[in-house]
Motif scaffolding. Structure first.
Motif, PDB file in Angstrom:
ATOM      1  N   GLU A   1       0.847  -1.097  -0.208  1.00 35.77           N
ATOM      2  CA  GLU A   1      -0.038   0.128  -0.014  1.00 35.77           C
ATOM      3  C   GLU A   1       0.913   1.237   0.078  1.00 35.77           C
ATOM      4  O   GLU A   1       0.474   2.360   0.034  1.00 35.77           O
ATOM      5  N   SER A   2       2.188   1.183   0.288  1.00 35.98           N
ATOM      6  CA  SER A   2       3.046   2.309   0.318  1.00 35.98           C
ATOM      7  C   SER A   2       4.405   2.461  -0.447  1.00 35.98           C
ATOM      8  O   SER A   2       5.395   2.486   0.332  1.00 35.98           O
ATOM      9  N   PRO A   3       4.465   1.628  -1.574  1.00 38.39           N
ATOM     10  CA  PRO A   3       5.702   1.347  -2.141  1.00 38.39           C
ATOM     11  C   PRO A   3       6.590   2.823  -2.539  1.00 38.39           C
ATOM     12  O   PRO A   3       7.844   2.785  -2.930  1.00 38.39           O
ATOM     13  N   TRP A   4       5.958   3.923  -2.278  1.00 33.63           N
ATOM     14  CA  TRP A   4       6.513   5.261  -2.787  1.00 33.63           C
ATOM     15  C   TRP A   4       7.138   5.934  -1.521  1.00 33.63           C
ATOM     16  O   TRP A   4       7.870   7.119  -1.705  1.00 33.63           O
ATOM     17  N   VAL A   5       7.047   5.323  -0.278  1.00 37.43           N
ATOM     18  CA  VAL A   5       7.844   5.962   0.748  1.00 37.43           C
ATOM     19  C   VAL A   5       9.329   6.113   0.629  1.00 37.43           C
ATOM     20  O   VAL A   5       9.873   4.987   0.118  1.00 37.43           O
ATOM     21  N   ARG A   6       9.833   7.164   0.713  1.00 38.23           N
ATOM     22  CA  ARG A   6      11.170   7.243   0.511  1.00 38.23           C
ATOM     23  C   ARG A   6      11.921   8.214   1.897  1.00 38.23           C
ATOM     24  O   ARG A   6      13.105   7.940   1.834  1.00 38.23           O
ATOM     25  N   THR A   7      11.321   8.668   2.483  1.00 34.74           N
ATOM     26  CA  THR A   7      11.752   9.569   3.630  1.00 34.74           C
ATOM     27  C   THR A   7      10.992   9.621   4.910  1.00 34.74           C
ATOM     28  O   THR A   7       9.864   9.280   4.918  1.00 34.74           O
ATOM     29  N   TRP A   8      11.962   9.305   6.069  1.00 34.77           N
ATOM     30  CA  TRP A   8      11.240   9.305   7.400  1.00 34.77           C
ATOM     31  C   TRP A   8      11.995   9.926   8.551  1.00 34.77           C
ATOM     32  O   TRP A   8      13.320  10.190   8.256  1.00 34.77           O
TER      33      TRP A   8
END
Length: 224
Positions: free
Chosen positions: A125-132
């Motif tokens: 559901e969230s393959p676009w996450v790149r930053t945390w």
């Protein structure tokens, strides 16, 4: 010497699939150097080991601005993951002529943050996450990784939206937003990319880039 700062750890997404890893590393350093020219960091991005890089910011707005604009300025087909950690940082040793080896809770939090970004990107559901972002001053590990720290949750909520916006952009649209974030006018961006000014304007509007630029401008103003 120890101080409260914001550590950034950056790595290349799917680095083993990159055909020319040396060129990719150079491109990452160049993109973040261009961002550094506008919003300087305490220590600009430097390569550490493998496909990993590190940088150090004095403020959270500078760290967030750099993480976003650095990604936007990358060439087509290349992306990075960024972990940002708030906490203490200190020099523990000097590695030759390069930057001193860093240690402290900011770096530990940045490491946990980039690992969390990777875990979230692995979910369907969230393959676009790149930053945390994580606060290294929070000592409860369950709180750090669950996102229940209120201040970190506010930052990560914005990062989720930003990452999704960037993921939805075409390569030219990303480049338009990145160039505009550096202070280029639409006419200058058009000349750089060999297109018309109306094409740039349309690309910024359709991609949500205009809104992202407004958010980046607020972050840049906060660094002054």
């Amino acid at each position: 010497m120890s101080s409260l700062r914001y550590a950034l750890i950056v790595d290349i997404v799917r680095s083993r699939e990159v055909p020319d890893r040396a060129a990719a590393q150079t491109a990452v350093l160049d993109a973040f150097a261009r961002a550094h020219d506008v919003v300087p960091l305490a220590i600009p991005l430097w390569a550490t080991v493998g496909d990993e890089f590190q940088a150090l910011a004095d403020t959270l707005p500078a760290a967030l601005w750099t993480a976003t604009v650095g990604r936007l300025l990358l060439p087509d087909g290349l992306d990075v993951r960024v972990g940002i950690g708030r906490g203490e940082t200190r020099d523990v040793a000097q590695d030759g002529d390069g930057p001193a080896i860093k240690d402290g809770s900011a770096w530990w939090a940045a490491r946990d943050a980039i690992d969390e970004a990777h875990r979230r990107a692995d979910r369907k559901e969230s393959p676009w996450v790149r930053t945390w972002f994580l606060d290294g001053r929070v000592t409860d590990e369950a709180t750090k990784t669950s996102g229940h720290d209120p201040s970190a949750a506010v930052v990560d909520a914005q990062l989720l939206v930003t990452d999704r916006m960037i993921d939805g952009m075409t390569s030219p649209q990303r480049s338009y937003v990145g160039s505009a974030a550096l202070g280029r006018t639409q006419a200058q961006v058009a000349a750089e990319h060999g297109v018309t000014q109306p094409a740039v304007s349309q690309g910024l509007r359709r991609s949500g880039g205009t809104a992202l630029l407004a958010a980046l401008a607020l972050l840049e103003e906060a660094t002054r």
